[in-house]
Design a protein around this motif. Structure first.
Motif, PDB file in Angstrom:
ATOM      1  N   ALA A  56       0.839  -1.204   0.000  1.00 37.39           N
ATOM      2  CA  ALA A  56       0.000   0.000   0.000  1.00 37.39           C
ATOM      3  C   ALA A  56       0.872   1.252   0.000  1.00 37.39           C
ATOM      4  O   ALA A  56       0.565   2.233  -0.677  1.00 37.39           O
ATOM      5  N   THR A  57       1.967   1.209   0.750  1.00 31.64           N
ATOM      6  CA  THR A  57       2.899   2.344   0.753  1.00 31.64           C
ATOM      7  C   THR A  57       3.472   2.557  -0.643  1.00 31.64           C
ATOM      8  O   THR A  57       3.503   3.693  -1.144  1.00 31.64           O
ATOM      9  N   ARG A  59       2.179   1.663  -3.423  1.00 33.54           N
ATOM     10  CA  ARG A  59       1.098   2.146  -4.292  1.00 33.54           C
ATOM     11  C   ARG A  59       0.919   3.644  -4.122  1.00 33.54           C
ATOM     12  O   ARG A  59       0.845   4.387  -5.097  1.00 33.54           O
ATOM     13  N   ASP A  60       0.895   4.106  -2.864  1.00 38.24           N
ATOM     14  CA  ASP A  60       0.641   5.523  -2.636  1.00 38.24           C
ATOM     15  C   ASP A  60       1.817   6.401  -3.050  1.00 38.24           C
ATOM     16  O   ASP A  60       1.642   7.596  -3.290  1.00 38.24           O
ATOM     17  N   GLN A  61       3.019   5.837  -3.085  1.00 41.30           N
ATOM     18  CA  GLN A  61       4.188   6.624  -3.491  1.00 41.30           C
ATOM     19  C   GLN A  61       4.489   6.465  -4.977  1.00 41.30           C
ATOM     20  O   GLN A  61       5.433   7.071  -5.472  1.00 41.30           O
ATOM     21  N   THR A  95      -5.639   0.543   3.452  1.00 41.76           N
ATOM     22  CA  THR A  95      -5.579   1.994   3.653  1.00 41.76           C
ATOM     23  C   THR A  95      -4.934   2.370   4.980  1.00 41.76           C
ATOM     24  O   THR A  95      -4.641   3.536   5.200  1.00 41.76           O
TER      25      THR A  95
END
Lengths: 456, 173
Positions: free
Chosen positions: A186-187, A189-191, A209
């Motif tokens: 997830a990290t 993905r968000d970066q 999330t």
């Protein structure tokens, strides 16, 4: 953190490092173009893998005769490799599960790569019994399912226990590893800076999330997996040792085998973790996360398990003498002085003598020394399995049946091939996955926000 | 993740302590439907928000014991009922020899159930996750307070700012 706290529990990671640094440093290798060195290593291990594929092709076309087995040594390099690779996997589970239950927070820097090592090692291990059954395309007969032959497997056989133990071990290790990866994906993905990366890591992260309501279940699940994996890992190598201990062969038929094999597995596995993390931290610039302190702690475990293994070697000899059983006595005497004596003494040197260097802090913290010791331990543990298997078999009960076992080029080829498979998978992992658990490392930072303390 | 119904107020924090403190205060003030987002599990936060214990362990226990029992029943049926076979003079129901497989079946089913329970409990996988801010999985913490009709909007905003949020954001849809 007061001065006393710092003395009692020094920070695991440089206090200057903030959460943002962790994300940036650990995800960097996944973001940039692969280095030439990585490509060269991949080509090298991929070549070894291709060699293994070539051997498997020949083995399936021609049959098991191309390998070195002959009566009375019908287990050789293949089973040696099986036991070796299963053993390698055990350190990963020890780090991820047992050290978690023991609240050893230094595990956070190495658990991800060690768990990956477990999974790849079990893949390599699983290959060998499947090929060793001869007709690999019928290996599924080992699974009890209703079939036209109207037969079931023999549930009293350790070889069937192996099927259940290894497949359960693989499944649970994979789920445990994947669970740990979810927040880190997830990290990433968000970066992510490109659409494709966002898409791929988004799917892998399952849409995580970071809600506290999810963490609540997540942490409980993680604890449960650690609790399940701990007895599981002990059971797996015990069951592998039953393959030998449940038989009636002198040199194998011994009650010390389960604890002896588990200790040996952790010993060899930690040596492999050290072998893998030294280049990993160097090439991917992770020295701030996998520090010399981490390596020193692993070296201490290598020292302890080396003494356990050495104790088991000596007890086996003592019991052989004490039992007054001429067959036992002969087997062990032959192991130390017979045709395979050089291998036995080489094993003894690598596993029992050399790790005693780690009594000295200077050596425990010296990277070239520990790298060399770890390689020698890997070699020694491979030899241990070879010596146990071959020396117990090659002197049959009937001297007219005695024979020598010499591995052929195909035996060596498939051994190299399994290393090729292992390192290829590990290199791909190091390139595409976060090699250190982002979320867990963030939880051990002294000053996560990275702002100067003091003032308001 | 709770079912969110915007409008929502999001207060961002830089360190776990201030998030924890403001979560406690928010609950004391009587704000309902709270949620928090953190890059790593922050201990005590689930208590501060009054979350119940996870039910996942019950699932593990039931399926673990169930797997072990099914494993034993299956081996019993095969060895005693369907095809009794004399192996080395052992009794048909030679249960000590079944122990390794009973154990493995328990762990396998227990582990699979644990993972599936995690997915069910957290409502994963979510193909279109509601990402409030990409930094929440990196280096920021957030407290989310849904705007209910009975609370005045200035109240929430003032509370979050007073609690030390470095940024306060309203999400409308």
């Amino acid at each position: 953190m007061s001065a006393l706290d710092e003395k009692l529990a020094p920070p695991l990671i440089n206090p200057q490092i903030s959460m943002g640094d962790v994300t940036a440093d650990i995800s960097r290798p996944t973001e940039r173009k692969p280095s030439k060195l990585w490509l060269a290593m991949l080509a090298f291990s991929g070549g070894a893998l291709l060699l293994g594929v070539y051997v498997v092709y020949n083995l399936l076309r021609t049959g098991l005769g191309i390998a070195g087995w002959n009566h009375p040594v019908m287990w050789g390099v293949f089973i040696t490799n099986f036991v070796f690779w299963i053993g390698i996997g055990h350190a990963g589970t020890l780090i991820s599960a047992i050290l978690f239950l023991l609240r050893q927070r230094w595990r956070t820097s190495i658990n991800r790569s060690a768990e990956a090592m477990t999974i790849f090692a079990v893949i390599c291990a699983g290959l060998f019994p499947v090929l060793h059954v001869g007709r690999a395309w019928l290996a599924y007969w080992l699974i009890p399912y209703p079939n036209q032959r109207l037969l079931w497997v023999n549930f009293r056989s350790p070889l069937v226990w192996d099927v259940f133990a290894v497949s359960t071990y693989f499944t649970i290790s994979l789920l445990f590893w994947f669970q740990g990866l979810i927040p880190d994906f997830a990290t990433l993905r968000d970066q992510a800076k490109t659409k494709l990366r966002k898409k791929i890591y988004g799917i892998l992260s399952l849409g995580w999330t970071g809600s506290v309501r999810d963490w609540n279940h997540y942490e409980k699940t993680y604890l449960l997996f650690a609790g399940l994996a701990t007895p599981l890992v002990l059971s797996v190598h015990s069951i592998v040792s039953f393959d030998f201990a449940v038989s009636l062969l002198p040199g194998w038929h011994s009650t010390i085998f389960p604890p002896y094999f588990v200790a040996g597995a952790i010993f060899s596995g930690f040596a492999m973790v050290v072998t893998l993390t030294i280049p990993l931290r160097k090439f991917f610039k992770l020295e701030e996360y996998i520090t010399v302190n981490h390596l020193e702690l692993m070296n201490k475990i290598i020292l302890v398990t080396s003494m356990m293994v050495g104790y088991a070697y000596l007890v086996e000899f003592f019991i052989a003498w004490y039992s007054e059983n001429p067959f036992e006595r002969f087997t062990y005497w032959n192991r130390a002085t017979g045709p395979y004596a050089p291998l036995f003494w080489m094993m003894f040197l690598c596993n029992v003598v050399i790790p005693h260097l780690f009594w000295f802090k200077k050596f425990r913290r010296n990277i070239p020394v520990m790298f060399l010791v770890a390689i020698l331990v890997n070699l020694g543990m491979w030899l241990e399995r070879f010596v146990i298997i071959v020396t117990s078999l090659h002197r049959d009960f009937l001297p007219s049946a005695w024979a020598q076992y010499t591995p052929t080029k195909f035996d060596y080829g498939i051994t190299l091939g399994s290393f090729g498979l292992f390192f290829t998978l590990f290199l791909l992992f190091a390139r595409f996955f976060p090699t250190i658990s982002l979320a867990e490392v963030k939880s051990v930072l002294v000053n996560p926000s990275g702002k100067k303390k003091g003032g308001a | 993740m709770a079912k969110f119904t915007p409008p929502l107020w999001v207060g961002f924090f830089e360190d776990p302590q201030s998030l924890l403190e403001s979560a406690r205060q928010a609950r004391d003030k009587g704000f309902a439907g709270l949620d928090a987002f953190t890059p790593y599990p922050v201990h005590g936060l689930e208590k501060a928000l009054g979350l119940k214990h996870s039910w996942v362990p019950y699932s593990t226990l039931i399926f673990g014991l169930g797997g072990a029992s099914l494993g034993y029943l299956f081996m019993y049926w095969v060895s005693v009922v369907d095809w009794p076979l004399n192996v080395g003079g052992k009794p048909f129901n030679s249960w000590p020899a079944f122990v390794p497989i009973i154990f493995e079946c328990g762990v396998l089913l227990g582990g699979l159930a644990t993972f599936v329970s995690l997915l069910v409990a957290t409502n994963l996988p979510r193909w279109k996750p509601f990402v409030i801010d990409p930094q929440l999985t990196n280096n920021r913490f957030a407290l989310v307070i849904p705007e209910k009709q009975e609370t005045v909007r200035e109240d929430i905003e003032r509370f979050l700012r007073g609690a030390g949020a470095i940024e306060v954001k309203k999400i409308v849809a």
